[in-house]
Motif scaffolding. Structure first.
Motif, PDB file in Angstrom:
ATOM      1  N   TYR A 250       0.944  -1.177   0.047  1.00  0.00           N
ATOM      2  CA  TYR A 250      -0.006   0.013  -0.075  1.00  0.00           C
ATOM      3  C   TYR A 250       0.895   1.167  -0.024  1.00  0.00           C
ATOM      4  O   TYR A 250       0.483   2.500  -0.767  1.00  0.00           O
ATOM      5  CB  TYR A 250      -0.751  -0.112   1.301  1.00  0.00           C
ATOM      6  CG  TYR A 250      -1.852   1.070   1.178  1.00  0.00           C
ATOM      7  CD1 TYR A 250      -3.018   1.178   0.520  1.00  0.00           C
ATOM      8  CD2 TYR A 250      -1.600   2.175   2.171  1.00  0.00           C
ATOM      9  CE1 TYR A 250      -3.845   2.397   0.672  1.00  0.00           C
ATOM     10  CE2 TYR A 250      -2.399   3.356   2.325  1.00  0.00           C
ATOM     11  CZ  TYR A 250      -3.544   3.148   1.549  1.00  0.00           C
ATOM     12  OH  TYR A 250      -4.358   4.501   1.393  1.00  0.00           O
ATOM     13  N   LEU A 251       1.972   1.227   0.835  1.00  0.00           N
ATOM     14  CA  LEU A 251       2.822   2.524   0.957  1.00  0.00           C
ATOM     15  C   LEU A 251       3.939   2.775  -0.239  1.00  0.00           C
ATOM     16  O   LEU A 251       4.314   3.709  -0.250  1.00  0.00           O
ATOM     17  CB  LEU A 251       3.191   2.569   2.501  1.00  0.00           C
ATOM     18  CG  LEU A 251       2.265   2.803   3.409  1.00  0.00           C
ATOM     19  CD1 LEU A 251       3.015   2.322   4.857  1.00  0.00           C
ATOM     20  CD2 LEU A 251       1.689   3.996   3.423  1.00  0.00           C
ATOM     21  N   MET A 252       4.326   1.505  -0.679  1.00  0.00           N
ATOM     22  CA  MET A 252       5.480   1.465  -1.332  1.00  0.00           C
ATOM     23  C   MET A 252       5.230   1.529  -2.890  1.00  0.00           C
ATOM     24  O   MET A 252       5.872   2.419  -3.776  1.00  0.00           O
ATOM     25  CB  MET A 252       6.421   0.342  -1.173  1.00  0.00           C
ATOM     26  CG  MET A 252       7.209   0.310   0.089  1.00  0.00           C
ATOM     27  SD  MET A 252       8.213  -1.116   0.311  1.00  0.00           S
ATOM     28  CE  MET A 252       9.553  -0.667  -0.985  1.00  0.00           C
ATOM     29  N   THR A 253       3.940   0.802  -3.317  1.00  0.00           N
ATOM     30  CA  THR A 253       3.671   0.736  -4.811  1.00  0.00           C
ATOM     31  C   THR A 253       2.184   1.041  -5.076  1.00  0.00           C
ATOM     32  O   THR A 253       1.727   1.183  -6.113  1.00  0.00           O
ATOM     33  CB  THR A 253       4.220  -0.546  -5.310  1.00  0.00           C
ATOM     34  OG1 THR A 253       3.399  -1.592  -4.832  1.00  0.00           O
ATOM     35  CG2 THR A 253       5.478  -0.820  -5.070  1.00  0.00           C
ATOM     36  N   ALA A 254       1.438   0.879  -3.974  1.00  0.00           N
ATOM     37  CA  ALA A 254      -0.108   1.074  -4.170  1.00  0.00           C
ATOM     38  C   ALA A 254      -0.515   0.100  -5.033  1.00  0.00           C
ATOM     39  O   ALA A 254      -1.468   0.358  -5.958  1.00  0.00           O
ATOM     40  CB  ALA A 254      -0.588   2.295  -4.441  1.00  0.00           C
ATOM     41  N   GLY A 255       0.080  -1.203  -5.227  1.00  0.00           N
ATOM     42  CA  GLY A 255      -0.329  -2.159  -6.198  1.00  0.00           C
ATOM     43  C   GLY A 255       0.140  -2.016  -7.610  1.00  0.00           C
ATOM     44  O   GLY A 255      -0.041  -2.795  -8.340  1.00  0.00           O
ATOM     45  N   GLY A 256       0.752  -0.865  -7.924  1.00  0.00           N
ATOM     46  CA  GLY A 256       1.070  -0.519  -8.980  1.00  0.00           C
ATOM     47  C   GLY A 256       2.516  -0.999  -9.821  1.00  0.00           C
ATOM     48  O   GLY A 256       3.353  -1.484  -8.857  1.00  0.00           O
ATOM     49  N   PRO A 257       2.842  -0.626 -10.758  1.00  0.00           N
ATOM     50  CA  PRO A 257       1.926   0.145 -11.798  1.00  0.00           C
ATOM     51  C   PRO A 257       0.817  -0.670 -12.085  1.00  0.00           C
ATOM     52  O   PRO A 257       0.848  -1.940 -12.589  1.00  0.00           O
ATOM     53  CB  PRO A 257       2.827   0.248 -12.983  1.00  0.00           C
ATOM     54  CG  PRO A 257       4.326   0.146 -12.537  1.00  0.00           C
ATOM     55  CD  PRO A 257       4.059  -0.756 -11.456  1.00  0.00           C
ATOM     56  N   GLY A 258      -0.493   0.143 -12.002  1.00  0.00           N
ATOM     57  CA  GLY A 258      -1.738  -0.685 -12.477  1.00  0.00           C
ATOM     58  C   GLY A 258      -2.021  -1.627 -11.294  1.00  0.00           C
ATOM     59  O   GLY A 258      -2.099  -1.363 -10.033  1.00  0.00           O
TER      60      GLY A 258
END
Length: 313
Positions: A250-258
């Motif tokens: 959640y904090l490093m990539t927010a699930g992304g890219p995409g």
């Protein structure tokens, strides 16, 4: 289970009385555990049963009037969902990548800390520190201080040898998450394996040395079999905790890219709290819980088998 042997000369009424007394004694011993059992059932099993109920309904908070019972349709839909399969694969990669690398690093550090040297207590405390940091703080530390493309420490170090800066969390999101998790979980593995090393009998090591075994042979044929139980326990606990990773993603990539770095817990969060699809998110939760239970049961069987073999030997 308490059994009552049939004594010669007892009447059927007396035998029944003995059985009732044995059952009463069993309930008397279990009674102090009942509050804890009731608490566990209320906090875990009832919510899980409700999750199963929601998983069989088409329930979207944006369209409450369209709620209806759909049976196992949600389960069929999620297995046809390519994003769900990708998230499941990411969960496997992140979990086993983190656990295996942390286990190997923890083993190496445990072997070093098992030796006597000046300042060993200070070194041990410093190595334990990452495990004591909250996951949120650890994720922010790696995202901002280490992997930041403009002023992160990693890019500064590779810049010293002429390598261009890399946006780690965007170009290599899964790798970045694994690195941060390995940093946090290596001390845990180290502590478990260090406890195993210090429980090893010194006379066995001395006997191996007197028999002419080299350090590698002693480690391979004496120390490593002794550590098997501790390594299996470390893998089991690591898998149970790391598979539920949410903070770092959640904090490093927010699930992304995409959705490239989304694992199952994060994708379930997206479907439930961003997509408001309670039915399918509940079905995903049920599948995740069942898969985790199966893996844990298999690992526990291996651990108990190893423990029984160790006791018999």
């Amino acid at each position: 289970m308490t059994t009552t042997a049939k004594s010669p000369g007892l009447s059927p009424e007396e035998i029944q009385a003995q059985k009732r007394a044995a059952r009463a004694e069993g309930w008397r011993r279990r009674a102090p555990l009942m509050p804890a059992l009731i608490f566990v059932i209320i906090c875990t099993q009832i919510p899980f049963l409700l999750t199963i109920w929601y998983s069989m309904r088409s329930r979207n908070l944006l369209r409450p009037e369209g709620e209806q019972f759909v049976g196992f349709s949600n389960f069929a839909d999620i297995f046809l969902d390519s994003t769900f399969r990708s998230a499941a694969l990411n969960s496997v990669l992140i979990t086993f990548g983190c656990v295996i690398v942390a286990l190997l690093l923890g083993l190496g550090l445990a072997l070093l800390l098992d030796r006597q040297f000046a300042g060993r207590g200070v070194v041990r405390t410093l190595l334990i520190t990452p495990f004591l940091i909250m996951p949120v703080a650890g994720a922010m530390l790696w995202s901002i201080s280490m992997f930041e493309p403009s002023y992160g420490l990693i890019n500064w170090l590779i810049g010293l040898v002429g390598i261009s800066p890399v946006d780690w969390t965007s170009q290599y999101p899964v790798f970045s998450i694994i690195v941060a998790l390995v940093w946090q979980w290596t001390p845990f593995m180290m502590l478990l394996l260090l406890a195993g090393l210090q429980s090893q009998q010194r006379d066995v090591l001395e006997a191996a040395s007197m028999d002419g075994a080299t350090r590698w042979q002693t480690f391979r044929f004496v120390t490593l079999p002794h550590l098997r139980f501790y390594m299996e326990l470390a893998v089991l606990l690591g898998v149970i905790y790391v598979v539920n990773t949410f903070d770092h993603i959640y904090l490093m990539t927010a699930g992304g890219p995409g959705t490239a770095s989304a694992n199952l817990p994060f994708y379930i969060y997206q479907r439930a709290f961003l997509g408001f699809d309670i039915g399918q998110s509940a079905a995903m939760g049920v599948v995740t819980v069942i898969a985790t239970i199966i893996i844990s049961l298999l690992a526990l069987r291996l651990i108990f088998k190893s423990l029984n073999a160790k006791e018999q030997s």
